[in-house]
Design a protein around this motif. Structure first.
Motif, PDB file in Angstrom:
ATOM      1  N   VAL A  92      50.552  30.956  41.749  1.00  0.00           N
ATOM      2  CA  VAL A  92      49.414  31.890  41.818  1.00  0.00           C
ATOM      3  C   VAL A  92      49.110  32.196  43.282  1.00  0.00           C
ATOM      4  O   VAL A  92      48.849  31.277  44.072  1.00  0.00           O
ATOM      5  CB  VAL A  92      48.160  31.307  41.140  1.00  0.00           C
ATOM      6  CG1 VAL A  92      46.989  32.295  41.256  1.00  0.00           C
ATOM      7  CG2 VAL A  92      48.439  30.967  39.680  1.00  0.00           C
ATOM      8  N   THR A 115      46.778  28.579  34.558  1.00  0.00           N
ATOM      9  CA  THR A 115      46.183  29.914  34.637  1.00  0.00           C
ATOM     10  C   THR A 115      45.223  30.189  33.483  1.00  0.00           C
ATOM     11  O   THR A 115      44.363  31.065  33.598  1.00  0.00           O
ATOM     12  CB  THR A 115      47.273  30.998  34.633  1.00  0.00           C
ATOM     13  OG1 THR A 115      48.098  30.847  33.468  1.00  0.00           O
ATOM     14  CG2 THR A 115      48.143  30.874  35.886  1.00  0.00           C
ATOM     15  N   ASP A 364      41.454  28.819  43.777  1.00  0.00           N
ATOM     16  CA  ASP A 364      42.552  29.100  44.691  1.00  0.00           C
ATOM     17  C   ASP A 364      42.221  28.689  46.120  1.00  0.00           C
ATOM     18  O   ASP A 364      41.384  27.811  46.331  1.00  0.00           O
ATOM     19  CB  ASP A 364      42.934  30.578  44.554  1.00  0.00           C
ATOM     20  CG  ASP A 364      43.417  30.871  43.135  1.00  0.00           C
ATOM     21  OD1 ASP A 364      44.521  30.419  42.792  1.00  0.00           O
ATOM     22  OD2 ASP A 364      42.673  31.503  42.357  1.00  0.00           O
ATOM     23  N   PHE A 407      51.437  35.147  39.876  1.00  0.00           N
ATOM     24  CA  PHE A 407      50.177  35.671  39.351  1.00  0.00           C
ATOM     25  C   PHE A 407      49.228  36.039  40.485  1.00  0.00           C
ATOM     26  O   PHE A 407      49.144  35.335  41.495  1.00  0.00           O
ATOM     27  CB  PHE A 407      49.510  34.643  38.437  1.00  0.00           C
ATOM     28  CG  PHE A 407      50.230  34.429  37.137  1.00  0.00           C
ATOM     29  CD1 PHE A 407      49.918  35.191  36.029  1.00  0.00           C
ATOM     30  CD2 PHE A 407      51.231  33.472  37.026  1.00  0.00           C
ATOM     31  CE1 PHE A 407      50.585  35.006  34.825  1.00  0.00           C
ATOM     32  CE2 PHE A 407      51.903  33.278  35.833  1.00  0.00           C
ATOM     33  CZ  PHE A 407      51.583  34.046  34.730  1.00  0.00           C
ATOM     34  N   PRO A 409      45.543  36.100  41.688  1.00  0.00           N
ATOM     35  CA  PRO A 409      44.314  35.396  41.275  1.00  0.00           C
ATOM     36  C   PRO A 409      43.196  36.342  40.865  1.00  0.00           C
ATOM     37  O   PRO A 409      42.445  36.034  39.926  1.00  0.00           O
ATOM     38  CB  PRO A 409      43.941  34.570  42.509  1.00  0.00           C
ATOM     39  CG  PRO A 409      44.726  35.133  43.640  1.00  0.00           C
ATOM     40  CD  PRO A 409      45.956  35.726  43.055  1.00  0.00           C
TER      41      PRO A 409
END
Length: 446
Positions: A92, A115, A364, A407, A409
């Protein structure tokens, strides 16, 4: 182990505990950090009650960890992705630390984490994973790059048995108890500090460029650089650690302490400790020396910001991120963050039809904060030739390097919001856009 089958989240939780136990044995100050974090969190819960758990239950906060590792090549990164994929952790975000600090930190990074919201609630373990960029001429000459590439290509960080178990766990959705035990043993061992003698001349040559580069490319193995607990009052923790005689870095990285809502991520650490390491000198003699490569980081997590909120944060950092700057930049309530579209919130419906707004915790990282932690724990700045052009790296490049979907975030947070809106609106029989304000009765307009 007491169950016959371990699902990915159970492997993830067990791996986080196993790493924590190993790291505590290898870095005793980390155990002190855990003790102080536990004491601070208990005091915050006693003082604030339910409000202390606004961004996660105390059980989740107590169990929460993030780790940090460093690898040298896309091939090594892909192998790491297989190991973490077995535990339901996906790449991510993209972080470029090369320009995020004044010191020489020639790495790009991503983070492996769950996720799905339910998976995060089960165990939010995440690993910040950095990869060296040997082709960046600001740091490495063509000759040094060639020798570094040769060294990295020849080493093997993860054994075939570990990788085979990882692939089986990902394909089958878990492992039997016996295979899970072996997977956890091998995975934990892969991130222990290596005991093989380090080539002294080679390590010191890389260290002159960057201590981070030497830690990645100057040794035959990898290791956990830090393991990070989560604390509810990082300023109190900082003071308590100093009172115990543990030297902390000079500042808490990230947003300042202020009276408004906590957002994004605040981090600090104790300074990297001198640890004994065996070196092999150019004449073949094996000698004892020390390295400072591992430290104890701690974090306090806040509300995830939208793209607009993040743009305001970045601008505030440029100004200096003082409390005064913060007051000019952000509203001082959660309602203000939601109203101005700066923060991410989910919407839940109670049994009485009341809609409540719940903040989404930031899962994150921040490149400036990460680089600030790295820089604060370096003994030397290293060297960087700013006259050279940097090697272009971005999220698309990282996705290709890791060999998996990377991915975004922001997209993950936005999807959580949208799903919660749809659920709440369907239950109430209203338009999803009527759910802006919390604590509104069924059918009420925003």
């Amino acid at each position: 182990m007491t169950t016959d089958h371990f699902e990915p989240w159970q492997l993830r939780a067990a791996f986080a505990r196993s790493l924590s136990d190993m790291y505590g044995r290898e870095v005793p100050a980390y155990t002190t950090l855990l003790e102080v974090s536990h004491d601070v969190n208990a005091d915050v819960v006693r003082a604030r009650g339910a409000d202390a758990e606004r961004l996660g239950s105390i059980d989740r906060v107590t169990a929460e960890r993030h780790g940090a590792i460093r690898v040298g090549t896309p091939a090594e990164l892909q192998q790491v992705a297989r190991i973490f994929g077995a535990m339901g952790m996906h790449p991510v975000g993209f972080y470029d630390l090369r320009d995020a600090s004044s010191s020489s930190v020639p790495v790009i990074s991503t983070a492996f984490r769950p996720t799905d919201r339910a998976e995060l609630a089960r165990n939010p373990f995440r690993v910040f994973t950095s990869m060296l960029v040997p082709s960046d001429r600001r740091f490495f000459s063509a000759d040094l790059q060639a020798r570094l590439d040769t060294f990295l290509t020849r080493r093997s960080l993860f054994g075939p048995e570990l990788l085979a178990l990882a692939d089986r766990a990902e394909a089958d959705g878990g492992l039997s108890a016996a295979d899970a035990a072996e997977f956890l043993r091998l995975a934990t061992a892969a991130f222990e500090l290596g005991r093989e003698p380090v080539d002294q001349a080679w390590y010191r040559e890389l260290e002159a460029v960057s201590a981070v580069a030497a830690d990645i490319g100057g040794v035959p193995s990898t290791h956990i650089n830090h393991l990070t607990p989560r604390v509810l009052d990082i300023d109190d923790l900082y003071a308590r650690m100093e009172a115990r005689g543990i030297t902390m870095i000079d500042a808490i990285q990230g947003p300042p302490l202020w009276e408004g809502p906590d957002v994004l991520l605040r981090q600090t650490s104790f300074r990297a400790l001198a640890e004994p390491r065996t070196f092999r000198t150019p004449d073949g003699e094996v000698v004892q020396d020390s390295l400072r490569v591992r430290f104890g980081e701690v974090e306090a997590r806040g509300i995830a910001l939208t793209r607009e909120g993040r743009a305001r944060y970045d601008a505030a950092v440029v100004e200096g991120a003082t409390p005064d700057v913060w007051r000019r930049t952000f509203p001082d309530t959660e309602a203000g963050l939601a109203r101005q579209g700066l923060g991410y919130f989910t919407y839940e419906v109670g049994d009485d039809g009341t809609v409540t707004r719940e903040p989404i915790v930031y899962e994150d990282f921040l490149p400036r904060s990460a680089a600030g932690i790295f820089q604060s724990n370096l003994t030397e700045e290293g060297s960087k030739d700013a006259s050279q052009a940097g090697e272009e790296r971005d999220a698309d490049w990282m996705a290709g390097a890791v060999g998996r979907e990377l991915f975004d975030p922001f997209d993950l947070y936005a999807a959580q919001v949208a799903a919660s809106r749809d659920r709440a609106a369907k239950r109430l029989g209203v338009d999803p856009h009527h759910l802006e304000n919390p604590s509104t009765p069924q059918g009420a307009q925003a």
